[in-house]
Design a protein around this motif. Structure first.
Motif, mmCIF file in Angstrom:
data_model
loop_
_atom_site.group_PDB
_atom_site.id
_atom_site.type_symbol
_atom_site.label_atom_id
_atom_site.label_comp_id
_atom_site.label_asym_id
_atom_site.label_seq_id
_atom_site.Cartn_x
_atom_site.Cartn_y
_atom_site.Cartn_z
ATOM 1 N N UNK A 456 -23.922 11.957 -5.331
ATOM 2 C CA UNK A 456 -25.161 10.792 -5.076
ATOM 3 C C UNK A 456 -26.128 11.160 -6.098
ATOM 4 N N UNK A 457 -26.937 10.201 -6.331
ATOM 5 C CA UNK A 457 -27.991 10.174 -7.319
ATOM 6 C C UNK A 457 -28.951 10.963 -6.689
ATOM 7 N N UNK A 458 -29.704 12.056 -7.396
ATOM 8 C CA UNK A 458 -30.486 13.055 -6.784
ATOM 9 C C UNK A 458 -31.507 12.298 -6.060
ATOM 10 N N UNK A 459 -32.075 11.162 -6.748
ATOM 11 C CA UNK A 459 -33.563 10.651 -6.223
ATOM 12 C C UNK A 459 -33.453 9.694 -5.272
ATOM 13 N N UNK A 460 -32.132 9.176 -5.037
ATOM 14 C CA UNK A 460 -31.923 8.044 -3.832
ATOM 15 C C UNK A 460 -31.966 8.499 -2.669
ATOM 16 N N UNK A 461 -32.576 7.650 -1.710
ATOM 17 C CA UNK A 461 -32.947 8.030 -0.219
ATOM 18 C C UNK A 461 -31.494 7.928 0.407
ATOM 19 N N UNK A 462 -30.825 6.946 0.155
ATOM 20 C CA UNK A 462 -29.703 6.646 0.820
ATOM 21 C C UNK A 462 -28.732 7.526 0.373
ATOM 22 N N UNK A 463 -28.483 7.959 -0.797
ATOM 23 C CA UNK A 463 -27.791 8.910 -1.339
ATOM 24 C C UNK A 463 -27.640 10.402 -0.564
ATOM 25 N N UNK A 464 -28.900 10.664 -0.299
ATOM 26 C CA UNK A 464 -29.501 11.939 0.163
ATOM 27 C C UNK A 464 -28.595 12.021 1.531
ATOM 28 N N UNK A 465 -28.711 11.036 2.304
ATOM 29 C CA UNK A 465 -28.095 11.169 3.685
ATOM 30 C C UNK A 465 -26.752 11.632 3.591
ATOM 31 N N UNK A 466 -25.857 11.172 2.359
ATOM 32 C CA UNK A 466 -24.545 11.521 2.302
ATOM 33 C C UNK A 466 -24.524 12.963 2.058
ATOM 34 N N UNK A 467 -25.207 13.618 1.269
ATOM 35 C CA UNK A 467 -25.459 15.021 0.946
ATOM 36 C C UNK A 467 -25.335 15.811 2.088
ATOM 37 N N UNK A 468 -26.713 15.372 2.876
ATOM 38 C CA UNK A 468 -27.045 16.101 4.123
ATOM 39 C C UNK A 468 -25.601 15.959 5.087
ATOM 40 N N UNK A 469 -24.978 14.845 5.280
ATOM 41 C CA UNK A 469 -24.022 14.564 5.993
ATOM 42 C C UNK A 469 -22.841 15.755 5.829
ATOM 43 N N UNK A 470 -22.618 15.701 4.395
ATOM 44 C CA UNK A 470 -21.578 16.398 3.730
ATOM 45 C C UNK A 470 -21.955 17.892 4.182
ATOM 46 N N UNK A 471 -22.889 18.142 3.973
ATOM 47 C CA UNK A 471 -23.405 19.523 4.375
ATOM 48 C C UNK A 471 -23.148 20.129 5.902
ATOM 49 N N UNK A 472 -23.625 19.235 6.570
ATOM 50 C CA UNK A 472 -23.563 19.457 7.783
ATOM 51 C C UNK A 472 -22.248 19.617 8.435
ATOM 52 N N UNK A 473 -21.128 18.698 7.795
ATOM 53 C CA UNK A 473 -19.755 18.854 8.060
ATOM 54 C C UNK A 473 -19.308 20.109 7.488
ATOM 55 N N UNK A 474 -19.577 20.564 6.178
ATOM 56 C CA UNK A 474 -19.192 21.458 5.760
ATOM 57 C C UNK A 474 -19.292 22.911 6.303
ATOM 58 N N UNK A 475 -20.610 22.939 7.005
ATOM 59 C CA UNK A 475 -21.162 24.230 7.597
ATOM 60 C C UNK A 475 -20.031 24.517 8.804
ATOM 61 N N UNK A 476 -19.778 23.119 9.274
ATOM 62 C CA UNK A 476 -18.686 23.355 10.529
ATOM 63 C C UNK A 476 -17.171 23.717 9.971
ATOM 64 N N UNK A 477 -16.895 22.967 8.988
ATOM 65 C CA UNK A 477 -15.610 23.375 8.452
ATOM 66 C C UNK A 477 -15.535 24.629 7.769
ATOM 67 N N UNK A 478 -16.629 25.338 7.366
ATOM 68 C CA UNK A 478 -16.420 26.675 6.662
ATOM 69 C C UNK A 478 -17.175 27.343 7.615
ATOM 70 N N UNK A 479 -17.202 27.409 8.903
ATOM 71 C CA UNK A 479 -17.965 28.424 9.667
ATOM 72 C C UNK A 479 -17.712 29.909 9.302
ATOM 73 N N UNK A 480 -18.610 30.645 9.262
ATOM 74 C CA UNK A 480 -18.327 32.034 8.954
ATOM 75 C C UNK A 480 -18.977 32.241 7.659
ATOM 76 N N UNK A 481 -18.970 31.364 6.771
ATOM 77 C CA UNK A 481 -19.209 31.368 5.256
ATOM 78 C C UNK A 481 -20.831 31.124 5.304
ATOM 79 N N UNK A 482 -21.356 31.432 4.120
ATOM 80 C CA UNK A 482 -22.886 31.252 3.976
ATOM 81 C C UNK A 482 -22.866 30.104 3.254
ATOM 82 N N UNK A 483 -23.125 29.038 3.750
ATOM 83 C CA UNK A 483 -23.472 27.670 3.149
ATOM 84 C C UNK A 483 -24.684 27.298 3.287
ATOM 85 N N UNK A 484 -25.024 26.661 1.874
ATOM 86 C CA UNK A 484 -26.454 26.017 1.751
ATOM 87 C C UNK A 484 -26.389 24.684 1.004
#
Ligand code: ADP
Ligand code: MG
Length: 655
Positions: A456-484
């Motif tokens: 995602x382009x770091x400044x775009x709002x639309x893109x940001x939600x993708x990064x947030x989603x990916x983060x939420x999903x990864x946190x679950x997929x990689x539970x037990x690891x420290x994901x930020x």
């Protein structure tokens, strides 16, 4: 401005000479009349026939149908006046002369919405091909042609090149070349004329940049001491041995700093080649000479990192540093500005910032800044003209550096420091995501760290939600690891804290946008996953991948791809096969062309219109050499040449 002038302006046509240099894209042959029955298929021709009658038909849809002898014309979009025009022609026995493709239709030969004119029998034909010019909405070829012809008449087309040069390079005459290109005879050979025009264009660009370089170079800059106490102490106790390439670049820079004229140098070197320490050395020369040095970087993350590096290196020497952040109190800012080496982002060029004696301005990742921003930094020097060092990790292919960077001296660091682990690149289909997750767990179990980059382009709002989603999903997929998560829109302090935590291995997996593209240096991170890699540019992928392979351990970069369209497969293959920034840049340039490669921010100035850096390589070399000679031997001719070509256009320069 009148409407017509505004349209010309949109095409960059301002001075009369601009019209002379507005050359056709192609030509149409209207010099001979072809009989409709003998018209070759698929090729537009000029036909002529007496008009018999004209009417509006409604089947299969509304259209103007003109019956001429042996020919039917159809217009699906038409004005009422056109119907009348044809009806009058039929009554008075006049003829239609039409240009277009002839097709076999219901009644014999047919043409659909051709370009046409009503003529009398025997009306003379043009004796040259009809030029088709690049145009813009609402601007007709006829309007353009009229102005071009006017300009060709009005302008003196004297040759700006000295006779000797023309003869040596076997260049065609300028006036003849442009006349020919605007109005060639059918079958004429245009290659010599195009060669002349392309050469002139390249020469103008080259001269313009050299003039800019000379102009800046003619100003006075503070002479910097390059064997001062601080510099000597630093060099005798470096944290590591400089590579040969670093030493060479350092010497080139120090040689410039000793001179009473501003240095204008580009330091280029692949990601991880170690440009920062070379910049720090240059800064010490400034401090040793009683001036300040400023280091500007495009992101907070990068400038924070410079701040840490410079503190580690320079504070033991007793050099006071200043760090400028966007939002900073007046008092704190004032205190920071007392530092000898000032580090920051665009905060350095904010209005209320003023340096006392700036001897050196360093711009890191210079391609991320616009011309005005680099200029603004130099203007902060309270009347003093500082030396300037620009750094770039996007290697610039030779043809480009010869042309678009002709206004800079260039130092190249073409080797990496020793002891770097290899980076293996893998292309993996997005469907195999579970395998990739397993791989991350494995690496983290061994104490390594990983980046997960979102497209995602770091400044775009639309893109940001993708990064947030990916983060939420990864946190679950990689539970037990420290994901930020790290992205460009986070508050500066939060970004800095996250980066710091990653640096200290308190974060194991950093989900990030391209904010980490430039400069970030965390040697323990040895795994990088780039999601939807096909959506990134080649140089960008190379930059991203440059974030790993910084420690001694072997690193792995996994390019996850989704759907491969267009030349995506080809592009990913380049990254897969090559680790050489120069090679990748060359391919990138080839695939995208100079305009996109350089990015529009690089300069608002026009790119080459006629010459092509790759195809006309020989001419580029010839123009570079000719410019060097001409500027010395005949500066008046050189100026006249630039004036003619650039005229009203903006000059191309970096500093
Ligand atoms: P870049 O050219 O991409 O800006 P950096 O200046 O960030 O690269 O350097 C990358 C890393 O390599 C840093 O950690 C830096 O301290 C280290 N480094 C630089 N030069 C050398 C060298 N000659 N030997 C060993 N490590 C070096
Ligand atoms: Mg760097």
């Amino acid at each position: 401005m009148k409407a017509l002038e505004r349209k010309f302006d949109k095409l960059g046509l301002r001075s009369s000479f601009d019209f002379v240099l507005h050359l056709p894209l192609r030509y149409e042959d209207e010099t001979a009349i072809t009989s409709p029955r003998q018209a070759p298929p698929g090729r537009p021709v000029l036909v002529e026939a007496p008009v018999k009658r004209a009417e509006v038909a409604y089947r299969p849809r509304r259209q103007l149908v003109v019956h001429a002898e042996g020919l039917v014309l159809r217009f699906f979009n038409f004005y009422g006046s056109q119907l009348k025009q044809f009806q009058r022609a039929a009554e008075t026995g006049r003829r239609v002369r039409a240009f277009g493709e002839v097709r076999a239709g219901w009644f014999g030969a047919e043409m659909a919405h051709p370009r046409y004119r009503i003529v009398d029998e025997g009306e003379p034909l043009p004796d040259a091909l009809t030029p088709i010019y690049p145009t813009t909405a609402g601007l007709s070829q006829a309007e353009l042609r009229a102005r071009v012809l006017e300009a060709l008449d009005a302008e003196s087309l004297d040759d700006t090149l000295p006779e000797g040069l023309r003869r040596r390079l076997e260049l065609a005459d300028f006036a003849q070349s442009v006349q020919l290109l605007h109005r060639p005879q059918p079958g004429a050979d245009l290659s010599a004329a195009w060669r002349r025009v392309k050469f002139d264009e390249l020469l103008a660009q080259q001269l313009s940049m050299r003039f800019a370089y000379r102009r800046r170079r003619s100003r006075a800059a503070p002479v910097l001491k390059v064997n001062g106490a601080l510099l000597k102490r630093f060099l005798s106790a470096l944290p590591f041995t400089l590579t040969r390439a670093q030493t060479r670049a350092m010497n080139e820079i120090l040689r410039d700093l000793r001179e009473p004229h501003p240095m204008q140098r580009l330091l280029q070197g692949d990601v991880g080649s170690g440009k920062t320490i070379v910049a720090a050395i240059a800064c010490l020369a400034a401090v040793d000479s009683g001036t300040q040095a400023a280091v500007m970087a495009p992101t907070e993350i990068l400038s924070e990192q410079h701040w840490r590096k410079f503190s580690e290196w320079l504070e033991p020497l007793g050099v006071r540093l200043g760090y400028l952040r966007g939002a900073m109190g007046k008092k704190e800012k004032k205190q920071m500005l007392e530092g000898r080496v000032l580090i920051g982002t665009h905060a350095l060029i904010q209005e209320d910032v003023e340096f006392s004696r700036l001897g050196l301005a360093v711009v890191d990742e210079q391609h991320r800044f616009g011309v005005e921003q680099r200029l603004a930094l130099r203007k902060k020097a309270a009347g003093l003209v500082p030396h300037q060092l620009m750094m770039s990790a996007t290697p610039i292919p030779r043809t480009l550096s010869m042309t678009y960077f002709a206004d800079l001296d260039v130092s190249t660091i073409d080797e990496l420091p020793p002891g770097r682990g290899a980076v293996t690149t893998k292309l993996v289909s997005g469907k195999r995501r579970p395998d990739v997750l397993a791989r991350i767990r494995e690496a983290c179990a061994e104490g390594q760290q990983a980046y997960w980059v979102c497209p995602v382009i770091e400044e775009s709002k639309a893109g940001l939600s993708t990064a947030l989603q990916t983060y939420e999903v990864l946190k679950k997929e990689l539970s037990g690891l420290r994901v930020e998560l790290l992205h460009g829109r986070m508050p500066a302090a939060e970004k800095a804290a996250t980066m710091q935590a990653f640096q200290e291995n308190r974060i194991q997996v950093l989900v990030a946008t391209t904010v980490i593209e430039v400069g970030v240096d965390v040697p323990n991170a040895s795994l990088m996953v780039i999601e939807s890699a096909e959506r990134f540019g080649l140089s960008q992928l190379h930059q991203l991948r440059g974030r790993i392979g910084r420690g001694a351990r072997e690193s792995v970069c996994i390019l996850l791809y989704g759907e491969l369209q267009g030349n995506a497969r080809e592009r990913l293959k380049v990254i897969f096969e090559s680790a050489d920034g120069f090679e990748i840049a060359r391919k990138d340039l080839e695939l995208r062309g100079p305009g996109e490669f350089l990015g529009e921010r690089q300069s608002g100035a026009p790119l080459l219109r006629f010459a092509d850096l790759e195809r006309d390589k020989d001419l580029v070399e010839a123009a570079v050499q000719a410019a060097a000679e001409l500027i010395d031997s005949d500066a008046v001719a050189a100026r006249a040449h630039v004036q003619r070509w650039l005229g009203s256009r903006q000059e191309l320069t970096h500093a």
